[in-house]
Design an enzyme around this catalytic site. Structure first.
Site, PDB file in Angstrom:
ATOM      1  N   ARG A  74       0.814  -1.225   0.000  1.00 39.52           N
ATOM      2  CA  ARG A  74       0.000   0.000   0.000  1.00 39.52           C
ATOM      3  C   ARG A  74       0.843   1.269   0.000  1.00 39.52           C
ATOM      4  O   ARG A  74       0.434   2.282  -0.525  1.00 39.52           O
ATOM      5  CB  ARG A  74      -0.887   0.025   1.246  1.00 39.52           C
ATOM      6  N   LYS A 193       0.801 -19.004   5.649  1.00 36.49           N
ATOM      7  CA  LYS A 193      -0.050 -19.415   6.757  1.00 36.49           C
ATOM      8  C   LYS A 193      -0.466 -18.193   7.575  1.00 36.49           C
ATOM      9  O   LYS A 193       0.182 -17.158   7.428  1.00 36.49           O
ATOM     10  CB  LYS A 193       0.671 -20.434   7.628  1.00 36.49           C
ATOM     11  N   HIS A 223       6.432 -23.879   6.185  1.00 37.94           N
ATOM     12  CA  HIS A 223       7.879 -23.797   5.972  1.00 37.94           C
ATOM     13  C   HIS A 223       8.621 -24.983   6.584  1.00 37.94           C
ATOM     14  O   HIS A 223       9.753 -25.258   6.208  1.00 37.94           O
ATOM     15  CB  HIS A 223       8.446 -22.443   6.425  1.00 37.94           C
ATOM     16  N   LYS A 227      12.351 -27.607   5.358  1.00 37.91           N
ATOM     17  CA  LYS A 227      13.577 -27.826   6.141  1.00 37.91           C
ATOM     18  C   LYS A 227      14.242 -29.117   5.662  1.00 37.91           C
ATOM     19  O   LYS A 227      13.576 -30.142   5.522  1.00 37.91           O
ATOM     20  CB  LYS A 227      13.257 -27.924   7.639  1.00 37.91           C
ATOM     21  N   GLU A 261      10.538 -23.901  21.653  1.00 40.16           N
ATOM     22  CA  GLU A 261      11.174 -22.625  21.326  1.00 40.16           C
ATOM     23  C   GLU A 261      11.526 -21.906  22.611  1.00 40.16           C
ATOM     24  O   GLU A 261      10.772 -21.975  23.589  1.00 40.16           O
ATOM     25  CB  GLU A 261      10.212 -21.748  20.531  1.00 40.16           C
ATOM     26  N   ASP A 280      -0.803 -22.174  15.966  1.00 40.07           N
ATOM     27  CA  ASP A 280       0.458 -21.620  15.472  1.00 40.07           C
ATOM     28  C   ASP A 280       1.455 -22.714  15.083  1.00 40.07           C
ATOM     29  O   ASP A 280       2.186 -22.564  14.105  1.00 40.07           O
ATOM     30  CB  ASP A 280       1.061 -20.737  16.579  1.00 40.07           C
ATOM     31  N   HIS A 285       2.708 -27.253  11.434  1.00 36.54           N
ATOM     32  CA  HIS A 285       4.062 -27.814  11.416  1.00 36.54           C
ATOM     33  C   HIS A 285       4.140 -29.220  12.026  1.00 36.54           C
ATOM     34  O   HIS A 285       4.666 -30.140  11.426  1.00 36.54           O
ATOM     35  CB  HIS A 285       5.033 -26.894  12.168  1.00 36.54           C
ATOM     36  N   LYS A 385       6.339 -22.093  23.761  1.00 36.25           N
ATOM     37  CA  LYS A 385       7.226 -20.927  23.741  1.00 36.25           C
ATOM     38  C   LYS A 385       7.848 -20.806  25.125  1.00 36.25           C
ATOM     39  O   LYS A 385       7.284 -21.263  26.118  1.00 36.25           O
ATOM     40  CB  LYS A 385       6.422 -19.657  23.468  1.00 36.25           C
TER      41      LYS A 385
HETATM   42  C1  BG6 Z   1       5.915 -19.978  12.721  1.00 32.32           C
HETATM   43  C2  BG6 Z   1       5.155 -19.563  13.951  1.00 32.32           C
HETATM   44  O1  BG6 Z   1       5.061 -20.584  11.785  1.00 32.32           O
HETATM   45  O2  BG6 Z   1       6.918 -20.910  13.083  1.00 32.32           O
HETATM   46  C3  BG6 Z   1       6.082 -18.973  14.975  1.00 32.32           C
HETATM   47  O3  BG6 Z   1       4.164 -18.611  13.600  1.00 32.32           O
HETATM   48  C4  BG6 Z   1       7.206 -19.931  15.273  1.00 32.32           C
HETATM   49  O4  BG6 Z   1       5.397 -18.638  16.167  1.00 32.32           O
HETATM   50  C5  BG6 Z   1       7.869 -20.391  13.979  1.00 32.32           C
HETATM   51  O5  BG6 Z   1       8.138 -19.254  16.093  1.00 32.32           O
HETATM   52  C6  BG6 Z   1       8.882 -21.472  14.234  1.00 32.32           C
HETATM   53  O6  BG6 Z   1       9.599 -21.698  13.070  1.00 32.32           O
HETATM   54  P1  BG6 Z   1      11.103 -22.172  13.122  1.00 32.32           P
HETATM   55  O7  BG6 Z   1      11.476 -22.369  11.693  1.00 32.32           O
HETATM   56  O8  BG6 Z   1      11.883 -21.089  13.800  1.00 32.32           O
HETATM   57  O9  BG6 Z   1      11.098 -23.431  13.911  1.00 32.32           O
END
Ligand code: BG6
Length: 546
Positions: A74, A193, A223, A227, A261, A280, A285, A385
């Site tokens: 934008r 996502k 994603h 990996k 994490e 999330d 994942h 987290k």
């Molecule tokens: C994302 C989440 O999809 O994946 C995040 O929204 C998370 O909250 C992240 O931290 C983790 O990805 P990676 O590649 O760092 O393990």
């Protein structure tokens, strides 16, 4: 225009010298010339991941010689100002830094910016005009990839506008006779996502986008599938004859999949409040990793064959029993604590988080896959987290030897565990019992390890590099299909419904854990509680090699 790979003007640097371990292997495929439009070009994802990934692909000579990038957002920004922003982003986030000045100036010449609104057809008509000009100037043939890095609320409207502006025509049906000459140009759409927030919204989004696009044009990003180590799961299972025979309920006692994490919500409190760990990390994942781990061997390694098998796993997830819900699902939120010696605030003290929030920042699940292969094998998933360290891994616990000759039960013999470390320190380790040197029959756990870093001497590429490249090549194996997304939401949404019901009649249970711990005590009993005393069963907490 970028010079073709290997041309004298392509700067050779030691970091792009051929990897000797790849000598004699098939050359990488190079995609057709194309233009990539990034919607949401002002956002974090474009800065941190997308442009750095495109730069790294260029540096590794994996992009076509004729390739252009158009940022769409934008804000009013000139091409040059946008290039400068992207240069700074690549300097900060690209895998190999600092960026190569000569390569950058060739790369940046083909970066453009287009100002527009996501809901405004006129912006898309002017984009069409602009793309036509760029393609004519650079001699491109009309192949286009549209990357939706916008807020999810704009996904459907951007795709509708792409259709109305005739920017994304459907490909001919797969059964249509192939016309002579070069194939028609492609139009593909990568969708970030989160894809929906529950089953209903994911279905509605699928319905909306299928009004404009054919499923073959849609690349839904997860994603984790990009990996290296997640892809290695498939190689590990199906390129080695010795593991597949033991990959079942006769040999496997249980499986743990951890996505831990140490970071908190990192300024994304507003988003996380609506998402929680279940949406999330788990719905996408972890369930994707689970489905690759547990699927039957596909007939071929093509996109539909692999995704058909993953889908069967997701469909075979047993509904969590109502009566035993708390033994199967633990959710919790972090309170203040410390990580690596640093004091950190609790979740409710994070910016944009309600002081009475009940959003989970940790979830642990016990689940079953109702199939011949996995009948009776519990799978434990956990994600959180502000846990003590960042680690994503799969731990496969094998059954004990049927008859123990040495030691008393559980005293010195531990179960064999195969740990597949997805990140960091990517690798695989297998532990087993070995005789301690000396006159007695004492047994000690030892391990055999493989580490990517030391075995291959290269750092794995970023997930986004692989995924963007695959989309340009038209390979959707590592992207999630509509039915997979709906199957995982079907299972996850049942849990969300149960939580909503509990909240409605004041029975909500949300545990807490101090930041820097491995979650609430209830998560330990989830595994240990069900096992005979001394069985050695415990969560693997990133402790391998043992
Ligand atoms: C994302 C989440 O999809 O994946 C995040 O929204 C998370 O909250 C992240 O931290 C983790 O990805 P990676 O590649 O760092 O393990």
């Amino acid at each position: 225009m970028l010079e073709p790979p290997g041309s004298p003007a392509s700067p050779a640097s030691p970091s792009v010298l051929p990897n000797p371990l790849r000598e004699g292997l098939a050359e990488e495929r190079v995609p057709e010339p194309a233009v990539m439009v990034i919607f949401g070009a002002s956002g974090d994802l474009a800065h941190r991941k997308l442009l750095p990934a495109l730069y790294s692909l260029t540096r590794d000579r994996l992009l076509p010689a004729r390739f252009a990038i158009v940022g769409f957002a934008r804000r009013a920004v000139s091409d040059d100002a946008f290039r400068e922003e992207m240069r700074a982003a690549c300097n900060e986030f690209a895998r190999r830094r600092p960026i190569d000045a000569a390569l950058w100036s060739a790369f940046a010449r083909n970066i453009f910016y287009h100002q527009g609104e996501y809901e405004d057809l006129a912006s898309f008509l002017s984009l069409r005009q602009r793309l036509g000009d760029i393609e004519r100037d650079l001699g491109l043939h009309g192949n286009r990839v549209f990357y939706l890095a916008t807020p999810p609320s704009s996904f459907a409207s951007v795709i509708r506008s792409l259709g109305q502006a005739e920017l994304a025509p459907r490909p001919p049906p797969p059964t249509a006779p192939r016309p002579a000459g070069p194939p028609p140009p492609f139009a593909r759409v990568i969708i970030e996502k989160p894809f929906g927030t529950d089953l209903e919204t994911a279905r509605a989004l699928n319905r909306d986008i299928h009004e404009t696009l054919d499923e073959r044009q849609i690349y839904r990003i997860d994603h984790y599938l990009g990996k290296e180590t997640v892809q290695n799961l498939v190689v590990f299972r199906f390129a080695n004859g010795i593991f597949e025979p033991i990959w079942n309920n006769r040999f496997v006692d249980h499986v743990q999949i951890t996505g831990a994490e140490s970071i908190g919500v990192e300024g994304r409190g507003g988003y996380f409040e609506q998402a929680g760990s279940m949406r999330d990390m788990v719905q996408n994942h972890l369930l994707q990793v689970l489905s690759l781990f547990a699927m039957e061997p596909p007939v071929t390694f093509d996109a539909d064959a692999v995704r058909d098998e993953k889908l069967k796993v997701l469909k075979a997830l047993r509904t969590i029993p109502e009566s035993d819900f708390e033994q199967h699902v633990v959710r919790a939120q972090y309170t203040a604590g410390s990580i690596g010696g640093q004091a950190v605030p609790g979740y409710r003290q994070e910016p944009n988080v309600s002081p009475s929030s009940t959003t989970e920042t940790f979830v642990a699940l016990k689940l079953h896959i109702d199939s011949w292969r996995w009948a009776g094998v519990p799978f434990y998933l956990r994600s959180g987290k502000r846990l003590p360290k960042r680690v994503t891994e799969i731990a496969v616990y094998f059954k004990e030897a049927p008859h123990l000759l040495f030691g008393r039960r559980g005293e010195s013999i531990r179960p064999n565990v195969l740990a597949i470390r997805i990140q960091p320190d990517e690798g695989i380790a297998l532990n087993f019992g070995s005789k301690l040197p000396g006159p007695t029959m004492e047994i000690a756990p030892v391990s055999m390890e493989f580490r990517y870093g030391s075995s291959f001497g290269v750092e794995p590429p970023e997930a986004y590099e692989r995924l963007i490249l695959d989309c340009l090549l038209g390979d959707s194996t590592l992207f999630t299909r509509a039915d997979e997304v709906e199957a995982s939401w079907t299972w996850v949404s049942r849990i969300h419904r149960r939580w909503a019901e509990e909240a409605a009649d004041g029975r909500s249970r949300l545990d807490s854990y101090p930041a820097g711990s491995w979650g609430p005590p209830s998560v330990r009993t989830m595994i240990v509680g069900a096992s005979p005393p001394g069985s050695g069963r415990t969560w693997i907490t990133a402790s391998w090699p043992w």
